[in-house]
Design a protein around this motif. Structure first.
Motif, short mmCIF file in Angstrom:
data_model
loop_
_atom_site.label_atom_id
_atom_site.label_comp_id
_atom_site.label_asym_id
_atom_site.label_seq_id
_atom_site.Cartn_x
_atom_site.Cartn_y
_atom_site.Cartn_z
N LEU A 15 0.83 -1.21 0.00
CA LEU A 15 0.00 0.00 0.00
C LEU A 15 0.86 1.26 0.00
N VAL A 29 2.49 1.71 -3.55
CA VAL A 29 1.54 2.18 -4.55
C VAL A 29 1.10 3.60 -4.27
N ALA A 30 1.00 3.96 -2.99
CA ALA A 30 0.58 5.32 -2.64
C ALA A 30 1.64 6.34 -3.03
N PRO A 32 -0.50 4.76 -9.27
CA PRO A 32 -1.04 3.40 -9.35
C PRO A 32 -1.38 3.00 -10.78
N LEU A 70 -6.23 -3.21 -2.50
CA LEU A 70 -5.69 -1.92 -2.90
C LEU A 70 -6.69 -1.14 -3.74
N LEU A 86 -6.71 2.65 -4.67
CA LEU A 86 -5.35 2.63 -5.19
C LEU A 86 -5.20 1.67 -6.36
#
Length: 300
Positions: A152, A155-156, A160, A238, A243
């Motif tokens: 997470l 990807v943040a 994404p 996600l 995301l």
């Protein structure tokens, strides 16, 4: 010296088959078909794969296009059997195209985890010493942080996309596989088979790839099926949190987009959720079946 080499060569030739090579395919497929869990899991997974492969032909349009009346319930319109979401997007088209995206992310992330985990476990288990110590410290670092939270965070930070999501999942999934491969290599590192190959002049790379790696395939194959299932769940989680790749339809994106209307239009979230459950169940059943079929203690 020549007598020693000859003795070791004979030892290798007379060694048990379970130590020389991976399980043969003789009767392997038949045993797999006789395993109820493997058979059910394989059939379900085959259906999902066929959905992913046939999606461009069955639903050639963009699954993100608004093609129907919003909030169309399943069975109301024959042209849209599973109904539509809040924007009028066809849910059946989304399910088929979502299978393609979800499986793509899961396969790419699993291949990356296999590359990192298998290579790291082989090197650490075979050479030991500094290589082993470094790998253990790296895996401990990765395992101190929950893999989902780690993915997470990655990807943040980056944008994404399908590639970055797959890389984030793969980078955080390899430590457990590396420890598993390392444990298997340590069992085989000082076996007569390896000593015979070394005495005959085989290089370290040849020993690892030809003698050791084939004998670790059973746990790797079982772990792979579970890793694919975990990758699908991670991607869905996600996407549920916003995301996911906004330009692609995945089951997680579909579940996330319908969470705000779940009390009134439950089907928008439930239908892709069922697709996730069925696919993960299929992979777990297949993994259990492979574990039973490939277990040398059960062979006759």
């Amino acid at each position: 010296m020549s007598e020693l080499v000859s003795t070791l060569a004979l030892t290798k030739a007379d060694a048990p088959a379970s130590l020389i090579a991976a399980p043969t395919t003789r009767g392997w497929f038949g045993r797999l078909l006789r395993s109820p869990s493997a058979l059910v899991g394989g059939v379900l997974l085959l259906v999902v794969v066929l959905m992913a492969v046939s999606s461009p032909w069955l639903f050639p349009g963009d699954p993100l296009d608004m093609v129907a009346e919003p909030f169309l319930h399943p069975g109301v319109d024959a042209a849209h059997l599973l109904g539509s979401d809040m924007l009028g997007r066809d849910l059946l088209s989304g399910i088929f195209h979502g299978a393609r995206v979800s499986l793509l992310i899961a396969v790419v992330s699993t291949l990356l985890a296999l590359l990192l985990g298998v290579s790291g476990g082989l090197l650490a288990g075979y050479y030991g010493g500094l290589a082993d110590a470094v790998l253990m410290r790296v895996t401990e670092f990765f395992q101190t942080i929950p893999s989902f939270l780690f993915a997470l965070a990655i990807v943040a930070v980056v944008q994404p996309t399908l590639l970055t999501i797959a890389l984030a999942i793969g980078v955080t999934a390899w430590p457990s596989l590396a420890r598993l491969v390392r444990a298997e290599v340590l069992k085989l590192r000082h076996s007569e088979m390896v000593q015979a190959s070394a005495a005959l002049g085989a290089t370290d790379l040849r020993i690892m790839l030809r003698d050791i790696l084939p004998n670790t395939l059973t746990p790797i194959l079982v772990s792979t099926s579970l890793m694919v299932a975990t990758a699908i769940l991670t991607e869905s989680s996600l996407a549920f949190l916003g995301l996911g790749d906004p330009n692609a339809v995945s089951w997680g994106n579909m579940v996330g987009s319908g969470r705000e209307v779940i009390r009134t239009d439950w089907y928008i979230t439930t239908i892709p959720g069922i697709a996730i459950v069925v696919t993960v169940l299929a992979l777990n059943l297949l993994g259990d079946g492979l574990a039973d079929v490939l277990d040398p203690r059960d062979r006759k």
